[in-house]
Design a protein around this motif. Structure first.
Motif, PDB file in Angstrom:
ATOM      1  N   VAL A  74     -92.129  40.274   2.166  1.00 35.30           N
ATOM      2  CA  VAL A  74     -92.426  40.972   3.417  1.00 35.30           C
ATOM      3  C   VAL A  74     -91.136  41.378   4.119  1.00 35.30           C
ATOM      4  O   VAL A  74     -90.993  42.492   4.616  1.00 35.30           O
ATOM      5  N   LEU A  75     -90.161  40.479   4.115  1.00 34.93           N
ATOM      6  CA  LEU A  75     -88.896  40.774   4.782  1.00 34.93           C
ATOM      7  C   LEU A  75     -88.176  41.918   4.082  1.00 34.93           C
ATOM      8  O   LEU A  75     -87.602  42.799   4.735  1.00 34.93           O
ATOM      9  N   GLU A 111     -92.435  42.539  18.821  1.00 33.76           N
ATOM     10  CA  GLU A 111     -93.395  42.213  17.760  1.00 33.76           C
ATOM     11  C   GLU A 111     -93.985  43.483  17.156  1.00 33.76           C
ATOM     12  O   GLU A 111     -94.077  43.626  15.935  1.00 33.76           O
ATOM     13  N   ARG A 112     -94.364  44.424  18.030  1.00 33.16           N
ATOM     14  CA  ARG A 112     -94.983  45.643  17.508  1.00 33.16           C
ATOM     15  C   ARG A 112     -93.993  46.450  16.676  1.00 33.16           C
ATOM     16  O   ARG A 112     -94.352  47.062  15.668  1.00 33.16           O
ATOM     17  N   LYS A 113     -92.739  46.460  17.118  1.00 31.68           N
ATOM     18  CA  LYS A 113     -91.708  47.181  16.361  1.00 31.68           C
ATOM     19  C   LYS A 113     -91.482  46.520  15.003  1.00 31.68           C
ATOM     20  O   LYS A 113     -91.409  47.188  13.969  1.00 31.68           O
ATOM     21  N   ILE A 114     -91.356  45.182  15.006  1.00 30.49           N
ATOM     22  CA  ILE A 114     -91.067  44.459  13.760  1.00 30.49           C
ATOM     23  C   ILE A 114     -92.244  44.577  12.799  1.00 30.49           C
ATOM     24  O   ILE A 114     -92.071  44.877  11.618  1.00 30.49           O
ATOM     25  N   LEU A 115     -93.457  44.386  13.321  1.00 31.83           N
ATOM     26  CA  LEU A 115     -94.641  44.529  12.467  1.00 31.83           C
ATOM     27  C   LEU A 115     -94.706  45.941  11.892  1.00 31.83           C
ATOM     28  O   LEU A 115     -95.056  46.131  10.732  1.00 31.83           O
ATOM     29  N   ILE A 120     -93.284  53.028  12.083  1.00 35.27           N
ATOM     30  CA  ILE A 120     -92.197  53.035  13.055  1.00 35.27           C
ATOM     31  C   ILE A 120     -92.536  52.134  14.231  1.00 35.27           C
ATOM     32  O   ILE A 120     -91.662  51.517  14.819  1.00 35.27           O
ATOM     33  N   GLY A 121     -93.820  52.026  14.558  1.00 37.12           N
ATOM     34  CA  GLY A 121     -94.198  51.262  15.736  1.00 37.12           C
ATOM     35  C   GLY A 121     -94.173  52.151  16.963  1.00 37.12           C
ATOM     36  O   GLY A 121     -94.052  53.364  16.840  1.00 37.12           O
ATOM     37  N   PRO A 122     -94.342  51.548  18.160  1.00 38.98           N
ATOM     38  CA  PRO A 122     -94.438  52.367  19.367  1.00 38.98           C
ATOM     39  C   PRO A 122     -93.202  53.254  19.519  1.00 38.98           C
ATOM     40  O   PRO A 122     -92.085  52.767  19.378  1.00 38.98           O
ATOM     41  N   TYR A 169     -92.044  33.729  14.080  1.00 43.47           N
ATOM     42  CA  TYR A 169     -93.446  33.905  14.493  1.00 43.47           C
ATOM     43  C   TYR A 169     -93.989  35.243  14.012  1.00 43.47           C
ATOM     44  O   TYR A 169     -95.071  35.331  13.431  1.00 43.47           O
ATOM     45  N   PHE A 170     -93.223  36.316  14.299  1.00 39.62           N
ATOM     46  CA  PHE A 170     -93.685  37.662  13.950  1.00 39.62           C
ATOM     47  C   PHE A 170     -93.742  37.817  12.427  1.00 39.62           C
ATOM     48  O   PHE A 170     -94.647  38.441  11.883  1.00 39.62           O
ATOM     49  N   TRP A 171     -92.748  37.232  11.780  1.00 36.25           N
ATOM     50  CA  TRP A 171     -92.625  37.315  10.330  1.00 36.25           C
ATOM     51  C   TRP A 171     -93.839  36.649   9.667  1.00 36.25           C
ATOM     52  O   TRP A 171     -94.452  37.204   8.755  1.00 36.25           O
ATOM     53  N   LEU A 172     -94.198  35.471  10.153  1.00 35.26           N
ATOM     54  CA  LEU A 172     -95.357  34.764   9.599  1.00 35.26           C
ATOM     55  C   LEU A 172     -96.625  35.568   9.833  1.00 35.26           C
ATOM     56  O   LEU A 172     -97.496  35.654   8.976  1.00 35.26           O
TER      57      LEU A 172
END
Lengths: 150, 334
Positions: free
Chosen positions: A14-15, B32-36, B43-45, B292-295
């Protein structure tokens, strides 16, 4: 494979995806490239000599169209010469099947790659021959350019 | 001797907490939204403000402008109180979190609101109070989905609180103090993450479960029970639940940094030790927030029986074994 290794390899995977470039095209700001043989809107060839509409008004496209998109009004002079009074193309009904392009005996109707065709008003989609000639010459321009300016 | 300056400094510290607790979630939601987005090749917001930086602010304003709806068949008073039970403990816990060492600005100022000698107990107690938020929200909404969510939340949070406590006990055996400042000071030479690696694992997993985050987000599982306990909430009250969730994540991250990752300790630049220490603390906390976001981006939601089995049959025995080993080692030293 031991306990929890699946989770760890999943996290690494994922990373690694997170470091890739996003596949998003920022559409209105930067256009999305289209395929070479993309089926865009039907265009109209401008006559090279006269610079006018190259349609002869035979009406074959009108007949070929499965969806009643095209409407041609013609009139005749006393000598029997026919000219096109009005060429009307309802893009809202068009299914991009290109049967009209196939039917056209003088290659006036053309395939284009134009796809910037959106508008909030359905009535806007009833196009004239001028619109179609403009889109043939400049398929990357939005059809309703005034809507795209902020 | 307490003088006016002491009172002023205390007020400033308290105000800082009151600003950080609501503002930090705004940043984290966007992060979080950007990383997800990046992890999902999006791209996210990116529409509101430059690079979408004002997105959460716009969302907040939107929520503020929405109708404040209370279910007619619900319990008005409990419905009104439930979001407060979520937000207030999340903010109160920050009173004992030390974000930096004692610094010298004219006088000695500790970068914490108060150095409570039972800080860990205080935080665990506030965690227990926060269970009432989902319970009250689920009950007062008079909706089956909300009730399901709150039932799940209750069982989950109470179960994982035990494992969290066991993990914290390992650290307490090492330090012999409940004060978070003491715990950080004891980690000057070695982070507790090294001897307490099992404890760290148990703490982090319990922390994620405590804050109801993926993969333990059963209480608000969107795909099963729409939003769980806050399904009937709208507008500002929903925003408070949202705020509390992110504030709790921030709190658990900060707590993990304090208990296991040496708090503010790190290489410091002479002359501005105070500033670099705070930066170290923030850096470590943000790294844990990223985990957290990664998980969330990686793991699917657990089934309910898996969740309970994992807690009682795996995590709790592991924590107790860790505690026993720690106790024996500590006894051997002294």
């Amino acid at each position: 494979m031991g306990f929890g290794t699946g989770i760890i390899s999943g996290l690494i995977r994922v990373l690694s995806i997170g470091f890739r470039k996003p596949i998003t095209y920022m559409y209105p700001e930067s256009p999305r490239p289209v395929a070479e043989r993309f089926r865009g809107m039907v265009g109209m060839r401008r006559d090279e000599v006269t610079g006018q509409l190259s349609c002869v008004g035979c009406g074959l496209c009108e007949t070929a169209c499965p969806n009643d998109v095209i409407r041609i009004d013609t009139s005749e002079t006393d000598e029997g010469t026919r000219w096109v009074e009005r060429y009307q193309f309802d893009l809202g009904r068009c299914i991009f099947c290109y049967l009209c392009v196939e039917a056209c005996p003088v290659d006036a109707l053309q395939m284009t790659r134009a796809y910037h065709l959106s508008t909030p008003n359905r009535a806007d989609l009833i196009l004239t021959a001028d619109d179609m000639m403009r889109m043939t010459e400049n398929p990357d321009q939005p059809l309703f350019e005034h809507l795209w300016r902020d | 001797m307490v003088d006016g300056w002491d009172v002023l400094i205390l007020v400033i510290k308290a105000l800082a907490i009151f600003i950080i607790v609501p503002v930090a979630p705004l940043v984290f939601v966007l992060a979080e939204r950007k990383i997800l987005g990046r992890i999902q090749s999006r791209i996210g917001p990116n529409r509101v403000g430059p690079w979408g930086l004002l997105q959460t602010l716009a969302d907040g304003i939107k929520l503020g402008a929405k109708e404040d709806f209370i279910p007619p068949a619900g319990d008005r008073v409990v419905f009104w109180l439930a979001p407060l039970f979520m937000v207030v403990p999340a903010a109160m816990a920050w009173a004992v979190i030390p974000i930096g060492p004692e610094v010298e600005i004219g006088r000695k100022i500790g970068l914490w609101v108060t150095d409570l000698n039972v800080a860990i107990l205080y935080i665990l107690a506030l965690g227990s109070v926060a269970v009432y938020g989902p319970v009250m929200a689920g009950w007062s909404s008079n909706s089956k989905y909300a009730l399901f969510g709150s039932l799940r939340s209750t069982a989950q949070v109470i179960s994982y609180e035990i494992t969290m406590g066991v993990a914290v006990l390992g650290v307490l055996v090492y330090t012999g103090s409940f004060s978070l400042v003491d715990i950080v000071e004891k980690q000057k030479d070695m982070w507790f993450a090294i001897p307490q690696v099992i404890g760290l694992f148990v703490f982090l997993v319990s922390g994620i479960a405590e804050t109801n985050r993926a993969p333990f987000d059963l209480p608000e599982a969107e795909t099963e029970i729409v939003a769980g306990y806050h399904v009937e909430y709208s507008g500002m009250r929903f925003a408070m639940f949202f705020l509390a969730e992110y504030a709790n994540m921030f709190l658990v991250s900060a707590l993990a940094v304090i208990l296991f990752f040496g708090g503010w300790h790190g290489w410091t630049i002479p002359g501005i030790e105070g500033l670099t220490s705070v930066l170290w603390f923030m850096l470590k906390t943000l790294a844990l927030m990223f985990v957290y976001f990664w998980l969330r981006a990686t793991l699917p939601r657990l089934r309910y029986d898996q969740l309970m089995a994992f807690c009682w049959k795996f995590l709790l025995p592991l924590g107790i074994v860790n505690l026993l080993i720690t106790a024996v080692l500590r006894l051997g030293w002294s």
